[in-house]
Design a protein around this motif. Sequence first.
Motif, PDB file in Angstrom:
ATOM      1  N   VAL A 277       0.846  -1.194   0.000  1.00 48.54           N
ATOM      2  CA  VAL A 277       0.000   0.000   0.000  1.00 48.54           C
ATOM      3  C   VAL A 277       0.882   1.244   0.000  1.00 48.54           C
ATOM      4  O   VAL A 277       1.708   1.413   0.894  1.00 48.54           O
ATOM      5  N   PRO A 278       0.753   2.140  -1.013  1.00 51.11           N
ATOM      6  CA  PRO A 278       1.561   3.363  -1.046  1.00 51.11           C
ATOM      7  C   PRO A 278       1.292   4.225   0.184  1.00 51.11           C
ATOM      8  O   PRO A 278       0.160   4.309   0.676  1.00 51.11           O
ATOM      9  N   ALA A 279       2.314   4.871   0.671  1.00 47.18           N
ATOM     10  CA  ALA A 279       2.207   5.664   1.889  1.00 47.18           C
ATOM     11  C   ALA A 279       1.522   6.997   1.624  1.00 47.18           C
ATOM     12  O   ALA A 279       1.488   7.498   0.499  1.00 47.18           O
ATOM     13  N   VAL A 280       0.976   7.567   2.707  1.00 43.27           N
ATOM     14  CA  VAL A 280       0.501   8.942   2.661  1.00 43.27           C
ATOM     15  C   VAL A 280       1.739   9.826   2.687  1.00 43.27           C
ATOM     16  O   VAL A 280       2.611   9.664   3.542  1.00 43.27           O
ATOM     17  N   SER A 281       1.838  10.759   1.758  1.00 39.86           N
ATOM     18  CA  SER A 281       3.085  11.512   1.635  1.00 39.86           C
ATOM     19  C   SER A 281       2.872  12.788   0.842  1.00 39.86           C
ATOM     20  O   SER A 281       1.971  12.873   0.007  1.00 39.86           O
ATOM     21  N   ALA A 282       3.746  13.781   1.111  1.00 38.02           N
ATOM     22  CA  ALA A 282       3.795  14.993   0.290  1.00 38.02           C
ATOM     23  C   ALA A 282       5.241  15.274  -0.088  1.00 38.02           C
ATOM     24  O   ALA A 282       5.639  16.426  -0.246  1.00 38.02           O
ATOM     25  N   LYS A 283       6.010  14.194  -0.213  1.00 34.08           N
ATOM     26  CA  LYS A 283       7.405  14.362  -0.603  1.00 34.08           C
ATOM     27  C   LYS A 283       7.492  14.706  -2.077  1.00 34.08           C
ATOM     28  O   LYS A 283       6.541  14.559  -2.842  1.00 34.08           O
ATOM     29  N   ARG A 284       8.659  15.144  -2.474  1.00 40.45           N
ATOM     30  CA  ARG A 284       8.874  15.639  -3.824  1.00 40.45           C
ATOM     31  C   ARG A 284       8.459  14.630  -4.900  1.00 40.45           C
ATOM     32  O   ARG A 284       7.781  14.962  -5.865  1.00 40.45           O
ATOM     33  N   ARG A 285       8.866  13.374  -4.719  1.00 43.52           N
ATOM     34  CA  ARG A 285       8.558  12.375  -5.744  1.00 43.52           C
ATOM     35  C   ARG A 285       7.057  12.152  -5.875  1.00 43.52           C
ATOM     36  O   ARG A 285       6.560  11.856  -6.954  1.00 43.52           O
ATOM     37  N   ASP A 286       6.331  12.281  -4.749  1.00 41.38           N
ATOM     38  CA  ASP A 286       4.876  12.121  -4.812  1.00 41.38           C
ATOM     39  C   ASP A 286       4.217  13.322  -5.481  1.00 41.38           C
ATOM     40  O   ASP A 286       3.258  13.173  -6.245  1.00 41.38           O
ATOM     41  N   MET A 287       4.744  14.516  -5.201  1.00 44.88           N
ATOM     42  CA  MET A 287       4.203  15.704  -5.853  1.00 44.88           C
ATOM     43  C   MET A 287       4.397  15.628  -7.367  1.00 44.88           C
ATOM     44  O   MET A 287       3.519  16.012  -8.142  1.00 44.88           O
TER      45      MET A 287
ATOM     46  N   THR B 204      10.010  18.160   7.480  1.00 42.54           N
ATOM     47  CA  THR B 204       8.614  18.107   7.908  1.00 42.54           C
ATOM     48  C   THR B 204       7.733  17.153   7.115  1.00 42.54           C
ATOM     49  O   THR B 204       6.591  16.906   7.514  1.00 42.54           O
ATOM     50  N   GLU B 205       8.223  16.620   5.973  1.00 44.60           N
ATOM     51  CA  GLU B 205       7.331  15.845   5.112  1.00 44.60           C
ATOM     52  C   GLU B 205       6.722  14.640   5.825  1.00 44.60           C
ATOM     53  O   GLU B 205       5.530  14.346   5.680  1.00 44.60           O
ATOM     54  N   THR B 206       7.522  13.938   6.634  1.00 43.15           N
ATOM     55  CA  THR B 206       7.003  12.773   7.353  1.00 43.15           C
ATOM     56  C   THR B 206       5.982  13.213   8.397  1.00 43.15           C
ATOM     57  O   THR B 206       4.950  12.559   8.596  1.00 43.15           O
ATOM     58  N   ARG B 207       6.246  14.338   9.054  1.00 48.10           N
ATOM     59  CA  ARG B 207       5.300  14.821  10.074  1.00 48.10           C
ATOM     60  C   ARG B 207       3.990  15.258   9.438  1.00 48.10           C
ATOM     61  O   ARG B 207       2.927  15.092  10.030  1.00 48.10           O
TER      62      ARG B 207
ATOM     63  N   GLN C 253       3.421  24.417   8.986  1.00 48.48           N
ATOM     64  CA  GLN C 253       2.299  23.745   9.649  1.00 48.48           C
ATOM     65  C   GLN C 253       0.974  24.018   8.938  1.00 48.48           C
ATOM     66  O   GLN C 253      -0.037  23.352   9.211  1.00 48.48           O
ATOM     67  N   LEU C 254       0.992  24.977   8.005  1.00 48.83           N
ATOM     68  CA  LEU C 254      -0.201  25.223   7.208  1.00 48.83           C
ATOM     69  C   LEU C 254      -0.566  24.014   6.353  1.00 48.83           C
ATOM     70  O   LEU C 254      -1.731  23.805   6.019  1.00 48.83           O
ATOM     71  N   VAL C 255       0.436  23.216   5.977  1.00 41.53           N
ATOM     72  CA  VAL C 255       0.167  22.084   5.085  1.00 41.53           C
ATOM     73  C   VAL C 255      -0.756  21.068   5.746  1.00 41.53           C
ATOM     74  O   VAL C 255      -1.847  20.784   5.233  1.00 41.53           O
ATOM     75  N   PRO C 256      -0.377  20.470   6.899  1.00 43.19           N
ATOM     76  CA  PRO C 256      -1.316  19.511   7.498  1.00 43.19           C
ATOM     77  C   PRO C 256      -2.584  20.173   8.016  1.00 43.19           C
ATOM     78  O   PRO C 256      -3.664  19.572   7.959  1.00 43.19           O
ATOM     79  N   LEU C 257      -2.487  21.415   8.517  1.00 44.04           N
ATOM     80  CA  LEU C 257      -3.673  22.093   9.025  1.00 44.04           C
ATOM     81  C   LEU C 257      -4.707  22.255   7.913  1.00 44.04           C
ATOM     82  O   LEU C 257      -5.903  21.962   8.116  1.00 44.04           O
ATOM     83  N   THR C 258      -4.278  22.688   6.741  1.00 43.68           N
ATOM     84  CA  THR C 258      -5.215  22.868   5.632  1.00 43.68           C
ATOM     85  C   THR C 258      -5.789  21.537   5.177  1.00 43.68           C
ATOM     86  O   THR C 258      -6.992  21.427   4.891  1.00 43.68           O
TER      87      THR C 258
END
Length: 457
Positions: A319-329, A412-415, A371-376
């Motif tokens: 199962v692919p992870a939840v992520s906002a790392k560069r490769r996922d973007m 912060t990407e993992t957090r 912190q705007l990223v996860p908050l949004t």
Amino acid sequence: MAKTFESGDIPLADLLGQAHQGVLQLPDFQRGWVWDDDHIVSLLASVSRSFPIGAVMTLETGNADVRFQPRLLQGVPSSATADKPKYLLLDGQQRTTSLYLALRSGAPVPTRDTRKKDVERWYFADIHACIDPDADRNDAILSLPADKRRVNARGDVVLDASATEMQVRAGKAGLFPLDIVLNPAAITDWQVAFFMAGPPEEQVKIWKSFQEALILPFLHYSVPRIALDQKTTKEAVCQVFEKVNTGGVELTVFELLTATYAAENFRLREDWERRRATWADEPLLADLDATTFLQIVTLLWTRDRWEERTRDRIRSDRVPAVSAKRRDMLSLPLSEYRRWADAVTRALQGVVRFLQRERIFRARDLPYSTQLVPLTAILTLLGEGAFTPEPIAKLRQWYWCGVFGELYGGTTETRFANDLQDVLAWVQDNGEEPRTVRESQFQAERLLGLSRRNSAA
């Protein structure tokens, strides 16, 4: 791991010929051509002496997962025969474009002088200076205005190279137009005129020396090329471009996706500008940039993908992870961007509402803009329900634990991913406290020693 590139030389004439035919084009994320007149003269002088000018890097097209909107090099006619390029030029744009404009375009080169003033220039080789072993080759490459005439302060013409019959007699031994140096037929025609401009034996002697000193180096010049093949991934293209880009221009994910989506007839930049205009007057969102917006969208897309795969997967599936790392973007499909972008745009109103409740009113007062990223993302999924008493209390606790625990000060990407998953489970399913709450530690006496704004606390 299989090798995904080849290295070798390509004749300069072939490289510029590919550009002229549209076989070689630029990916649309490349910045424009910017070299000035002095840079072009120096480049032409280097080629004329067979000096190395650095390698170029190309990417073979045809990978369905790495599609970029192409564009012709500056100066290439729009009627170029190849609509779809075979190669994209990743590195060497400034050098290749400069050489194309000066040697192959057949038009004056639109550049800038030392005062940054826009000018148009033709380039000539001073034959006498080229065959003089003690002459500086840079001084032997002349840059003339669009009319090919040089005038003095009084406006008198002191050098005229506007026609072949004038070029062969200009200066001490003639001025050779470099825009024909890669065209053997045109060279022959010019050579005939040159032989007729003076005593035949002397002209032949001069021509032979000049041919060896300048013309043959251009005709025989080859450029080292690193050719990336179709198997190269989009992430690799991005990293390679940033590492080899000698201009120091960072390639953002936004620019790369802009070029990717353009291949599907979607203008990401225009879409982003339209969205940004909706919160242009909100001081809290003044620093929210396109890459951050894409991080939020990617976080939501990967979580939705994770939920779907978790629900439907066979045990052996990964199962692919939840992520906002560069490769996922970089892998964000246009369909998913369209699906989530409106929801994120609406959720930003809730972000402002939440932060104002916490007495934060300007972007410069945000403890951590990251912190705007996860908050949004959290508010996008919780919607209006986030502002009922129990959820809002939990959100406040999570937010300030992140701030006073100084947990958003490093990578912060993992957090981002952990907080999105943890906070949603905590709020929606009454799960355990998020890791950010559990890991937060703060000693109150630390406040007594803080004197600068570079600490979120």
